[in-house]
Design an enzyme around this catalytic site. Sequence first.
Site, mmCIF file in Angstrom:
data_model
loop_
_atom_site.group_PDB
_atom_site.id
_atom_site.type_symbol
_atom_site.label_atom_id
_atom_site.label_comp_id
_atom_site.label_asym_id
_atom_site.label_seq_id
_atom_site.Cartn_x
_atom_site.Cartn_y
_atom_site.Cartn_z
ATOM 1 N N ASN A 53 0.874 -1.173 0.000
ATOM 2 C CA ASN A 53 0.000 0.000 0.000
ATOM 3 C C ASN A 53 0.913 1.226 0.000
ATOM 4 O O ASN A 53 2.142 1.091 0.022
ATOM 5 C CB ASN A 53 -0.997 -0.041 1.175
ATOM 6 C CG ASN A 53 -0.316 -0.027 2.541
ATOM 7 O OD1 ASN A 53 0.841 0.368 2.665
ATOM 8 N ND2 ASN A 53 -1.023 -0.486 3.550
ATOM 9 N N ALA A 70 1.710 3.451 2.233
ATOM 10 C CA ALA A 70 2.604 3.587 3.396
ATOM 11 C C ALA A 70 3.769 2.605 3.272
ATOM 12 O O ALA A 70 4.913 2.938 3.600
ATOM 13 C CB ALA A 70 1.828 3.330 4.681
ATOM 14 N N GLU A 71 3.471 1.396 2.800
ATOM 15 C CA GLU A 71 4.533 0.393 2.654
ATOM 16 C C GLU A 71 5.529 0.781 1.561
ATOM 17 O O GLU A 71 6.717 0.495 1.659
ATOM 18 C CB GLU A 71 3.907 -0.989 2.377
ATOM 19 C CG GLU A 71 3.226 -1.563 3.616
ATOM 20 C CD GLU A 71 2.122 -2.596 3.341
ATOM 21 O OE1 GLU A 71 1.640 -3.189 4.316
ATOM 22 O OE2 GLU A 71 1.714 -2.776 2.163
ATOM 23 N N ASP A 81 -6.066 -7.726 1.193
ATOM 24 C CA ASP A 81 -6.135 -9.189 1.035
ATOM 25 C C ASP A 81 -6.958 -9.547 -0.195
ATOM 26 O O ASP A 81 -6.622 -10.473 -0.945
ATOM 27 C CB ASP A 81 -6.803 -9.835 2.263
ATOM 28 C CG ASP A 81 -6.001 -9.626 3.542
ATOM 29 O OD1 ASP A 81 -4.776 -9.441 3.460
ATOM 30 O OD2 ASP A 81 -6.626 -9.651 4.622
#
Length: 321
Positions: free
Chosen positions: A200, A202-203, A271
């Site tokens: 995502n 942030a990752e 997911d």
Amino acid sequence: MKINLDDFVKSRILVIGDIMLDCYLWGKVERISPEAPVPIVQTLKRTYMLGGAGNVALNLASLGCQSDILAICGNDRAGSQLKEMLAENNINSRLITADDHLTISKTRIMALDQQLLRIDEERIQMLKTELQESLLAQIKDIIPAYNAVILSDYGKGLLQTPEMTESVISMCKESNIYVLVDPKGRDWKRYQYATCVTPNSAELNLVANEIIESEAELISVSQRIKTQYSLEWLLVTRGSKGMCLTSGESKSPLLIPTQARQVYDVSGAGDTVIAVLAAGISIGLSFQDAAILANKAAGVVVGKVGTQPITRQELEEALLR
Ligand SMILES: Nc1ncnc2c1ncn2[C@@H]1O[C@H](COP(=O)(O)OP(=O)(O)OP(=O)(O)O)[C@@H](O)[C@H]1O
Ligand SMILES: [Mg+2]
């Protein structure tokens, strides 16, 4: 997009990762405790959901794919509960019970549909060499039977050791099987050579070590990370902004706007994305089409109350929109 959702029954997908039990204790609050200034929750019912890698496998099964999961749980009640739930949901369980592991569970205390408290039981545990070797031997045996493998890394231990993750990725590559990774943390070296990684925003910031603000930055950073880790594809999920797919070739990236009509609960959308992406490429869709399909599916699940998988029927309806 030419797609026949009946084809999902032919796709065989293995999820490897950190499984968790999501537990909800529903109750009512009518008074404050005389013991301490806290509400007293009188419990009315208890419900459970498959969490983490379990939710990825649930999304696959819910679409009609053959969904298998390989994960570790403890020799405890939560572990037995997980096994029962996998069986009930037509997920082929390859759960390993390890005596020195604790099944990860998250219990939410709910009153009036509000979360009052969450209690986590977990112990982050690196894989012991012996267990890792036996897992890798097992994976090597079974891997040729699958169209795709999903590594669902929630940072709880199974995919934290480089040897484990790197070995699975190289086995997949040798057997020409797609391997998709939902990543955790800033060190991606162990994900090198994966077919696709799905961070995502942030990752992505974390691995890139910078705060990405503009679309131009997003595109250049995606390209850099994809090259740095020798990935074929990079799919960045951007919450309400949709997705960005950086392609295998030097084609320009594909920005896909969100399809959500209403948003209730975004948890678990990641997911759904990786499950639908894997299911899509397994039945022969291009990566671009599979990402568009995954985005449609995510747009549906964020509109459902609580973490819920996408169903075949819902995906069929979303395709018509
Ligand atoms: N607020 C939102 N509005 C519309 N669509 C959303 C929203 N949040 C998520 N989505 C859809 O879900 C996809 C995945 O969401 P997100 O980028 O938040 O993943 P994530 O952080 O990994 O999710 P999680 O870890 O909670 O499962 C997005 O690409 C988008 O299609
Ligand atoms: Mg996620």
